[in-house]
Design an enzyme around this catalytic site. Structure first.
Site, PDB file in Angstrom:
ATOM      1  N   CYS A 163      18.104 -35.963  -0.303  1.00 17.59           N
ATOM      2  CA  CYS A 163      16.627 -35.861  -0.683  1.00 17.59           C
ATOM      3  C   CYS A 163      16.085 -36.101  -1.371  1.00 17.59           C
ATOM      4  CB  CYS A 163      17.054 -34.588  -0.788  1.00 17.59           C
ATOM      5  SG  CYS A 163      17.738 -33.506   0.592  1.00 17.59           S
ATOM      6  N   HIS A 303      10.276 -31.193  -6.921  1.00 17.80           N
ATOM      7  CA  HIS A 303      10.912 -31.389  -6.434  1.00 17.80           C
ATOM      8  C   HIS A 303      11.533 -30.024  -5.782  1.00 17.80           C
ATOM      9  CE1 HIS A 303      14.775 -32.656  -3.593  1.00 17.80           C
ATOM     10  NE2 HIS A 303      15.524 -31.855  -4.705  1.00 17.80           N
ATOM     11  N   GLU A 314      14.771 -28.936 -13.255  1.00 14.41           N
ATOM     12  CA  GLU A 314      13.686 -29.810 -13.438  1.00 14.41           C
ATOM     13  C   GLU A 314      12.616 -29.043 -14.469  1.00 14.41           C
ATOM     14  OE1 GLU A 314      10.461 -31.553  -9.603  1.00 14.41           O
ATOM     15  OE2 GLU A 314      11.280 -29.393  -9.546  1.00 14.41           O
ATOM     16  N   LYS A 335       7.789 -26.767  -1.101  1.00 16.34           N
ATOM     17  CA  LYS A 335       9.069 -26.288  -0.439  1.00 16.34           C
ATOM     18  C   LYS A 335       8.403 -24.493   0.096  1.00 16.34           C
ATOM     19  CE  LYS A 335      12.057 -30.062  -1.678  1.00 16.34           C
ATOM     20  NZ  LYS A 335      11.364 -31.015  -2.306  1.00 16.34           N
ATOM     21  N   HIS A 340      12.808 -26.958   2.880  1.00 13.53           N
ATOM     22  CA  HIS A 340      12.969 -27.787   2.102  1.00 13.53           C
ATOM     23  C   HIS A 340      12.974 -28.945   3.493  1.00 13.53           C
ATOM     24  CE1 HIS A 340      15.106 -31.336   0.133  1.00 13.53           C
ATOM     25  NE2 HIS A 340      16.257 -30.709  -0.220  1.00 13.53           N
ATOM     26  N   PHE A 399      21.175 -35.298  -3.960  1.00  9.60           N
ATOM     27  CA  PHE A 399      22.504 -35.388  -3.788  1.00  9.60           C
ATOM     28  C   PHE A 399      22.901 -36.904  -3.867  1.00  9.60           C
ATOM     29  CE2 PHE A 399      23.717 -31.137  -0.614  1.00  9.60           C
ATOM     30  CZ  PHE A 399      23.594 -30.766  -2.001  1.00  9.60           C
TER      31      PHE A 399
END
Length: 412
Positions: A163, A303, A314, A335, A340, A399
């Protein structure tokens, strides 16, 4: 001496619409692009919602015969690249072609083409595997076909960092132009994996929201009732140019790329550490690269995936890096509108940040009805905020513990 780099074009294809203005208008009007899955029968899946790109046709860019050779994520990238060049009023010619690069990546690649060809093999044997299976699905084909379609002969590469892909691609292009490898580059990410295998895979991880009866309310970063992210698809491609080249041709400059940071969590395959170490270090690295202080940042496009753990980490990282200034800057997660986009998220969101700087509008975080405990920053809930944005940051975490951060600012 390193060259200055500016953004002159933004091309977006997203669940909010096909084209940059369709996406932007959806964001600032607080519209959700999330709805029921229509690509296949998802009735027996625990998750039946996603952010699909509505009413997309590749006809303006590729002949039907060409379309059939490539997975949809390739189509999206070609469209987004064209939108970016049109906004920038940029043409690739025989004079500049060797100085124009392409850096477009994908987190997963052509999953539809892979699964379709595997099904054909199981049903009818190896002779039914398409000769276009490999070139139609590989991760670097968006970069390759954009280069072929528009004639860009400069550096050509693709990132694949989950991502963080789109943001890393833009960061790479920024470095290429700084170092003089090229004078302009189309950079970003593209993804189209709303397919049974990927939806089932993310669902089995318990990573996705199961708010199937209220899809438009499913993505709700920082809200106490969030229960996972929503898969989206699309592409975000930016046109980056050397400042001198852009000025020489009278380009419509949106903003400048001021800094780029990277970090690795070295912690877990999917989860960031509880103390927010990796996200904090990547934001700090981007600030250092830009030569800025934390107090210089006006806005962070987070994010912000709407996962319980990720959102908490975050926010903790933002407080760790920015201290008291964290309460004075604006934060939002787009998002909440788009879902996403996985490997395309960084490209889409960097494009959104560029537009926020150029237009003085911060898109909102939808569905933030009841902020969870400890989530006390200005997350721009519900409605867009008209606010001057001089310097902004775009965060992307992936990831494997891979992180990217871009710092963009008004041209001075």
């Amino acid at each position: 001496m390193q060259r200055r780099v500016v953004i002159t074009g933004v091309g977006l294809v997203s669940p909010l619409g096909v084209g940059t203005e369709a996406t932007w208008d959806g964001l600032v009007s607080a519209r959700s692009g999330i709805g029921p899955v229509t690509r296949f029968d998802a009735s027996n899946f625990p998750v039946r919602i996603a952010g699909e790109v509505p009413s997309f046709s590749a006809d303006p860019w590729l002949e039907p015969k060409e379309q059939r050779k490539y997975d949809t994520f390739v189509h999206y990238a070609v469209a987004a690249a064209d939108f970016a060049m049109k906004m920038a009023e940029f043409s690739i010619t025989s004079e500049n072609a060797e100085r124009v690069g392409v850096v477009i990546g994908s987190g997963i690649g052509g999953l539809r083409v892979i699964t379709d060809n595997y099904s054909a093999y199981l049903e009818k044997g190896p002779r039914r595997i398409s000769p276009f299976f490999i070139p139609g699905s590989i991760v670097n084909m968006p970069a390759g076909l954009v280069s072929i379609r528009f004639g860009a002969k400069g550096p050509n590469s693709a990132t694949c960092t989950a991502c963080s892909t789109g943001a890393h691609a833009i960061g790479d292009a920024f470095l290429y132009i700084q170092r003089g490898y090229c004078d302009a580059a189309l950079a970003g990410g593209s993804e189209s994996v709303i397919e049974p295998l990927s939806l089932g895979g993310f669902a089995s991880m318990k990573a996705l929201s199961t708010r199937n009866d209220e899809p438009e309310k499913a993505s709700r970063p920082w809200d106490r009732d969030r229960d996972g992210f929503v898969m989206g698809e699309g592409s975000g491609v930016l046109l980056l140019e050397a400042y001198e080249s852009a000025m020489q041709r009278g380009a419509p400059i949106l903003c400048e790329v001021l800094g780029f940071g990277m970090s690795g969590d070295a912690y877990h395959i999917t989860a960031p550490s509880e103390d927010g170490d990796g996200p904090a270090r990547v934001m700090t690295a981007a600030l250092v690269d830009a030569g800025l202080r934390p107090e210089d940042i006006d806005y962070i496009n987070a994010h912000g995936t709407s996962t319980p753990h990720g959102d908490r980490v975050e926010t903790l990282a933002i407080k760790r890096v920015f201290g008291e200034h964290a309460y004075r800057l604006a934060v939002s997660s787009t998002k909440s509108s788009t879902g996403h986009l996985l490997g395309a998220a960084g490209g889409l969101e960097a494009g959104i940040v560029a537009l926020a700087i150029a237009r003085g509008v911060i898109p909102p975080t939808l569905n933030l009805d009841n902020p969870d405990d400890g989530f006390d920053l200005d997350y721009t809930p519900h409605v867009a905020a008209r606010r001057e944005v001089n310097v902004a940051m775009s965060n992307s975490f992936g990831f494997g513990g891979t992180n990217a951060c871009l710092v963009l600012g008004k041209l001075k």
